[in-house]
Write an enzyme that holds these catalytic residues in place. Structure first.
Site, PDB file in Angstrom:
ATOM      1  N   GLU A 319     -69.842 -32.744  50.936  1.00 21.95           N
ATOM      2  CA  GLU A 319     -68.860 -33.516  50.173  1.00 21.95           C
ATOM      3  C   GLU A 319     -67.520 -32.783  50.154  1.00 21.95           C
ATOM      4  O   GLU A 319     -66.488 -33.349  50.495  1.00 21.95           O
ATOM      5  CB  GLU A 319     -69.388 -33.709  48.748  1.00 21.95           C
ATOM      6  CG  GLU A 319     -68.447 -34.459  47.830  1.00 21.95           C
ATOM      7  CD  GLU A 319     -68.937 -34.471  46.392  1.00 21.95           C
ATOM      8  OE1 GLU A 319     -68.440 -35.314  45.631  1.00 21.95           O
ATOM      9  OE2 GLU A 319     -69.785 -33.634  46.015  1.00 21.95           O
ATOM     10  N   HIS A 320     -67.526 -31.533  49.715  1.00 20.60           N
ATOM     11  CA  HIS A 320     -66.321 -30.691  49.692  1.00 20.60           C
ATOM     12  C   HIS A 320     -66.517 -29.512  50.641  1.00 20.60           C
ATOM     13  O   HIS A 320     -67.558 -28.853  50.598  1.00 20.60           O
ATOM     14  CB  HIS A 320     -66.071 -30.109  48.299  1.00 20.60           C
ATOM     15  CG  HIS A 320     -66.008 -31.119  47.200  1.00 20.60           C
ATOM     16  ND1 HIS A 320     -67.100 -31.408  46.393  1.00 20.60           N
ATOM     17  CD2 HIS A 320     -64.990 -31.898  46.762  1.00 20.60           C
ATOM     18  CE1 HIS A 320     -66.744 -32.325  45.506  1.00 20.60           C
ATOM     19  NE2 HIS A 320     -65.478 -32.642  45.701  1.00 20.60           N
TER      20      HIS A 320
END
Length: 424
Positions: A319-320
């Site tokens: 995601e990040h």
């Protein structure tokens, strides 16, 4: 924090939480109750699940004014600047309708139309994040959506957190309703006396909200079924271990099931970060949540080379992704799978969560392999435009009929043939 030498492929992917049979049955029962009883079901369920005895669902202007009185000026200013940054970024995503005319007079094109209405679910209590309101509302507004509804579960006294009300007001959202859980999703999907039915539902929530979104999908659109938060840090030996530890913990404090992972070719850095994580954990207000996340879903992967570390990152599809290495921009072309990419030591993940401008609603559970952050395109429809000229049909009609008959669709072919016959 466990340190693992990479030998085999790794994955953040977990089985999606589809809920227990009891949870699924409860959600379907709630949806049916809301469809049958409308507002009365919402009042009953809000008292049952949230402990709030309401007489009206809609937030009143007096409540918004009271919320403003609670907000300190520096916070209000930060909200305003964040809104500016996020709006500026999303304005750059806008697409325009287009048409092209071919030499035979045929006109082809694509028409961009905003959705008529969108509903945003905002969790209550400690998970009532004003930043999520900005990230969901602003791309919808930039897309041109005219009707935006916010739903959020009330606290026991019937109130909605001040940060939620002020942020919604700063964005110009007029309809804010005190309802949460699966019942809020059902109301947005099917409508009640007080809750207008919408075309799309976005926003995070607990397992009951997620199951309800899945259940109504198809009747309305939804954004995604998001999993727990994830961060992967790609770092070389020069990276600051204190920064890395702090950034890993920034995601670990979200949820006991959040993933926080460092990938590095440096064993020395790995050991320093492990020590730093333990030290910083001791002073965190949410240390029990963060500690459980680090214990169960945290890891430091040590690779032979930086190139191998990049391969691991692409396998994880996080995601990040933070890149804390010399010349971080040089890695950008090598990264194929990540929801958001943060480059350099000053691009800490919270910069993107709150202020920089890109959307923080991101694909999780490895789905960055094939999906994207929430964006303006999520709030528009694209219609194809076809205006065939007589010359084009005369030239291509026989080919079209042949393709229709190849598929055994005689009526399709005759719809073309009848026009060709008229022109002979």
């Amino acid at each position: 924090m466990k340190i693992v030498t990479i030998n085999d492929s790794v994955s953040l992917k977990r089985d999606l939480d589809t809920g227990t049979d009891m949870q699924q049955n409860a959600v379907h029962s709630i949806i049916a109750q809301v469809r049958e009883q409308g507002d009365q079901a919402l009042f009953t369920l809000t008292k049952q699940f949230d402990g709030a005895d309401l007489t009206t669902l809609r937030v009143q202007q007096a409540e918004i004014e009271a919320a403003y009185r609670e907000m300190e000026e520096p916070v209000l200013q930060a909200i305003g600047e964040a809104i500016e940054n996020i709006r500026d970024f999303h304005e750059r995503q806008k697409r325009n309708s287009w048409m092209t005319t071919k030499s035979d007079g045929t006109i082809l094109g694509q028409k961009i139309t905003p959705l008529d209405s969108v509903g945003l679910y905002v969790p209550g209590g400690k998970a009532a994040y004003p930043s999520s309101i900005m990230m969901n509302v602003i791309p919808a507004q930039v897309a041109g959506v005219q009707n935006i509804v916010i739903v959020s579960p009330p606290q026991k006294d019937g109130s909605i957190p001040a940060g939620v009300l002020v942020t919604a007001a700063e964005l110009g959202v007029k309809t804010i309703l005190k309802v949460g859980g699966a019942q809020a999703i059902a109301a947005l999907a099917y409508g009640t006396e007080s809750v207008p039915a919408v075309d799309k539902i976005t926003g995070p929530g607990n397992i009951y909200v997620a199951l309800a979104k899945r259940a109504v999908f198809g009747h309305v659109d939804i954004d995604m079924i998001a999993g727990p938060s994830e961060i992967v840090v790609l770092a070389d030996e020069r990276a600051n271990p204190r920064y890395i530890a702090a950034d890993l913990l920034s995601q670990a404090e979200h949820d006991e099931r959040a993933s926080a992972i460092l990938v590095t070719p440096s064993r020395a850095l790995a050991e320093e970060v492990a020590v730093e994580v333990d030290q910083q954990l001791t002073t965190l207000p949410k240390r029990e949540i963060a500690a459980a996340s680090i214990r169960d879903y945290g890891a430091i992967y040590v690779t032979e080379t930086l190139e191998e570390a990049v391969s691991v990152v692409n396998e994880l599809a996080p995601e990040h992704l933070e890149i804390l290495a010399e010349e971080p921009m040089s890695f950008l072309g090598k990264i194929r799978h990540a929801g958001a990419i943060f480059l350099g030591p000053y691009s800490s993940e919270p910069v993107g969560d709150y202020f920089a401008g890109p959307n923080h609603v991101l694909p999780t559970n490895g789905t960055a392999r094939f999906s994207s952050p929430l964006n303006v395109d999520d709030f528009v429809k694209k219609s194809s435009i076809i205006s065939y000229s007589k010359a084009a049909l005369l030239e291509n009609g026989a080919k079209i009929s042949a393709l229709a008959r190849l598929e055994g669709l005689e009526a399709h072919a005759r719809a073309i043939d009848i026009r060709l016959e008229d022109e002979r």
